[in-house]
Scaffold this motif. Sequence first.
Motif, PDB file in Angstrom:
ATOM      1  N   ARG A 185       0.840  -1.197   0.000  1.00 57.34           N
ATOM      2  CA  ARG A 185       0.000   0.000   0.000  1.00 57.34           C
ATOM      3  C   ARG A 185       0.877   1.249   0.000  1.00 57.34           C
ATOM      4  O   ARG A 185       1.883   1.318   0.714  1.00 57.34           O
ATOM      5  CB  ARG A 185      -0.892   0.025   1.241  1.00 57.34           C
ATOM      6  CG  ARG A 185      -1.867  -1.136   1.316  1.00 57.34           C
ATOM      7  CD  ARG A 185      -3.093  -0.860   0.473  1.00 57.34           C
ATOM      8  NE  ARG A 185      -4.105  -1.888   0.638  1.00 57.34           N
ATOM      9  CZ  ARG A 185      -5.349  -1.769   0.228  1.00 57.34           C
ATOM     10  NH1 ARG A 185      -5.732  -0.645  -0.345  1.00 57.34           N
ATOM     11  NH2 ARG A 185      -6.206  -2.741   0.406  1.00 57.34           N
ATOM     12  N   LEU A 186       0.456   2.232  -0.831  1.00 60.23           N
ATOM     13  CA  LEU A 186       1.186   3.488  -0.909  1.00 60.23           C
ATOM     14  C   LEU A 186       0.189   4.637  -0.763  1.00 60.23           C
ATOM     15  O   LEU A 186      -0.658   4.836  -1.643  1.00 60.23           O
ATOM     16  CB  LEU A 186       1.918   3.600  -2.250  1.00 60.23           C
ATOM     17  CG  LEU A 186       2.642   4.934  -2.519  1.00 60.23           C
ATOM     18  CD1 LEU A 186       3.775   5.132  -1.516  1.00 60.23           C
ATOM     19  CD2 LEU A 186       3.166   4.976  -3.954  1.00 60.23           C
ATOM     20  N   PRO A 187       0.241   5.411   0.339  1.00 53.14           N
ATOM     21  CA  PRO A 187      -0.678   6.539   0.504  1.00 53.14           C
ATOM     22  C   PRO A 187      -0.245   7.719  -0.366  1.00 53.14           C
ATOM     23  O   PRO A 187       0.921   8.081  -0.412  1.00 53.14           O
ATOM     24  CB  PRO A 187      -0.564   6.875   1.993  1.00 53.14           C
ATOM     25  CG  PRO A 187       0.779   6.372   2.399  1.00 53.14           C
ATOM     26  CD  PRO A 187       1.088   5.196   1.532  1.00 53.14           C
ATOM     27  N   THR A 196      -6.341  12.345   1.028  1.00 49.82           N
ATOM     28  CA  THR A 196      -5.386  11.240   0.984  1.00 49.82           C
ATOM     29  C   THR A 196      -6.128   9.930   0.748  1.00 49.82           C
ATOM     30  O   THR A 196      -7.243   9.735   1.234  1.00 49.82           O
ATOM     31  CB  THR A 196      -4.589  11.153   2.294  1.00 49.82           C
ATOM     32  OG1 THR A 196      -3.879  12.384   2.492  1.00 49.82           O
ATOM     33  CG2 THR A 196      -3.576  10.017   2.249  1.00 49.82           C
ATOM     34  N   ALA A 197      -5.496   9.055  -0.023  1.00 47.14           N
ATOM     35  CA  ALA A 197      -6.057   7.722  -0.261  1.00 47.14           C
ATOM     36  C   ALA A 197      -4.919   6.741  -0.412  1.00 47.14           C
ATOM     37  O   ALA A 197      -3.810   7.106  -0.831  1.00 47.14           O
ATOM     38  CB  ALA A 197      -6.931   7.727  -1.509  1.00 47.14           C
ATOM     39  N   ALA A 235     -10.228  10.676  -7.557  1.00 42.22           N
ATOM     40  CA  ALA A 235     -10.777  10.755  -6.202  1.00 42.22           C
ATOM     41  C   ALA A 235      -9.940  11.668  -5.308  1.00 42.22           C
ATOM     42  O   ALA A 235     -10.396  12.078  -4.235  1.00 42.22           O
ATOM     43  CB  ALA A 235     -10.868   9.367  -5.584  1.00 42.22           C
ATOM     44  N   LEU A 236      -8.710  11.985  -5.733  1.00 39.39           N
ATOM     45  CA  LEU A 236      -7.860  12.891  -4.960  1.00 39.39           C
ATOM     46  C   LEU A 236      -8.089  14.356  -5.340  1.00 39.39           C
ATOM     47  O   LEU A 236      -7.502  15.241  -4.722  1.00 39.39           O
ATOM     48  CB  LEU A 236      -6.375  12.551  -5.193  1.00 39.39           C
ATOM     49  CG  LEU A 236      -5.907  11.171  -4.747  1.00 39.39           C
ATOM     50  CD1 LEU A 236      -4.446  10.980  -5.119  1.00 39.39           C
ATOM     51  CD2 LEU A 236      -6.122  10.987  -3.264  1.00 39.39           C
ATOM     52  N   GLY A 241     -15.056  16.602  -7.508  1.00 43.19           N
ATOM     53  CA  GLY A 241     -15.993  15.973  -6.582  1.00 43.19           C
ATOM     54  C   GLY A 241     -15.441  14.719  -5.964  1.00 43.19           C
ATOM     55  O   GLY A 241     -16.192  13.804  -5.630  1.00 43.19           O
ATOM     56  N   HIS A 242     -14.096  14.662  -5.831  1.00 40.20           N
ATOM     57  CA  HIS A 242     -13.435  13.464  -5.280  1.00 40.20           C
ATOM     58  C   HIS A 242     -13.858  12.205  -6.040  1.00 40.20           C
ATOM     59  O   HIS A 242     -14.111  11.152  -5.456  1.00 40.20           O
ATOM     60  CB  HIS A 242     -13.745  13.309  -3.795  1.00 40.20           C
ATOM     61  CG  HIS A 242     -13.238  14.457  -2.972  1.00 40.20           C
ATOM     62  ND1 HIS A 242     -11.903  14.726  -2.806  1.00 40.20           N
ATOM     63  CD2 HIS A 242     -13.915  15.437  -2.288  1.00 40.20           C
ATOM     64  CE1 HIS A 242     -11.750  15.803  -2.040  1.00 40.20           C
ATOM     65  NE2 HIS A 242     -12.963  16.257  -1.714  1.00 40.20           N
ATOM     66  N   GLY A 243     -13.931  12.365  -7.380  1.00 42.88           N
ATOM     67  CA  GLY A 243     -14.221  11.200  -8.219  1.00 42.88           C
ATOM     68  C   GLY A 243     -15.690  10.950  -8.441  1.00 42.88           C
ATOM     69  O   GLY A 243     -16.056   9.998  -9.132  1.00 42.88           O
TER      70      GLY A 243
END
Length: 469
Positions: A185-187, A196-197, A235-236, A241-243
């Motif tokens: 996983r890479l934030p 952040t995702a 989404a970022l 609209g954050h995707g």
Amino acid sequence: MNFVKRAGLSLWARRGRTLLTLAAFLVISVMVLAGILINDATARAERSARRSVGAEVRLNVDLGATTNTAGGLQAPRIDAATVDALGALPQVRRYTYSMWDRALLKGRYKLVGTGASGSGNDANGMGPGGTASVGVLDSSLLPDFRSGRFTLLSGAHLTAADKNKKRVLIEERLARKNRLQVGDRLPLTGNDEKTTAEFTVAGVYRDPRPRSEPEPEYGVSPADMLYGTVGGLSALDPQNGHGKAPLRVGGASFLLRDADDEAAFESGARKLAGAQLDGFGLDTNDKAVRQMTGPLRSIRSTATVAMWLMGLAGAAVLALLVNLAVKQRRPEYGVLLAMGERKGRLIAQQALEILVLAALALGVSALCAPALTQSAGQSLLGREAAAAKHRLDSWQAPPPGSTGLGEGVDREDEPVENADPIDRITVRLDAAELTTVGVLGLGIGLLATALPASAVLRLSPRSILTKGQ
């Protein structure tokens, strides 16, 4: 006496002339058949190359279509859903589109960077920990991956099935620095430095460029480039609209099933998208196909010219032989006409003699022409392909930061990797080629026979026998 029997006796009695006429026919048949066989073999090889490589049609922004807004120049954008509809057209094998924004690595994750500390790309305007993140629908269609410049070392490419998943490809130096591997996983933090995702590392690739050489389009170190899914990276973006808002992109790339489908695809695309294509252009990039098939086109033109020159020369010699033969046989014609033979049967006899010789020449050429053509065509193509390969290998890119104009280097001439010029053809004799040569040969023979024969037969038998005219 039956004119068929007379034709056989005439051919046998005049064996020298018969052999000369047969040789002229043989030259015509072999040269014409060789030209047709090379044209057919090169056309098959070119079709095969076009089908294997296809053609890439790029949906690019028309620079003249940018509009002035309060914030400055703004390029037109098109709905991703429309691009998806274009990608569903029957001419399209695969397609992709892309978008990009700034992404940040924070916490224990560090960029390779251009400086000694590797803390980020401050000098390139991305800020601490900032780099370019490119959202793609299908990463395998990126030009650097298609050409073989980038190598996927582990994992898998991003595909349309991953569109809304949070997956990312990272360069091997970035993976090594942060001890990341496929499945980790890479934030990532968006351009607003708040959203952040976590993204899953879908693959690790290799970019051969040194880390100190800025990526020309984005200005960051090649080792820090990120390629993610379009849905995940959108989404970022809070402006998107954050995707959740409909995705809009600034360009796309369509890989066609066949390079010959370009016109049909463009027509279908304009009909389907309509006004949404305003401000965009559809540009075909068939450079790989042209690079591979250049030697084929060269030998095809050479073979065509040689075919016509030798064919015309052979036809001229044949016409001369037939004309001389007809003049020598005027006494024979006079006797036969005086005995009541019809002129039509005399012409038929002469035509039959030519048809027999043409058929023999065609049969012999069908036996020897394919092997001769394969050898000659392969030798000619080998030389053309070697010369083309030498030109490609000797091409040198202009120094970094240069357009190449001062050095006389055109970047449009840059070779496409993994698209070596075709250096082999397979000659195959089909019934269609044999029929074509047969029709041409018979047509030439009949025309060469009819003209002088008709001229002589206009004279009366008495004039031929008494005056030899």
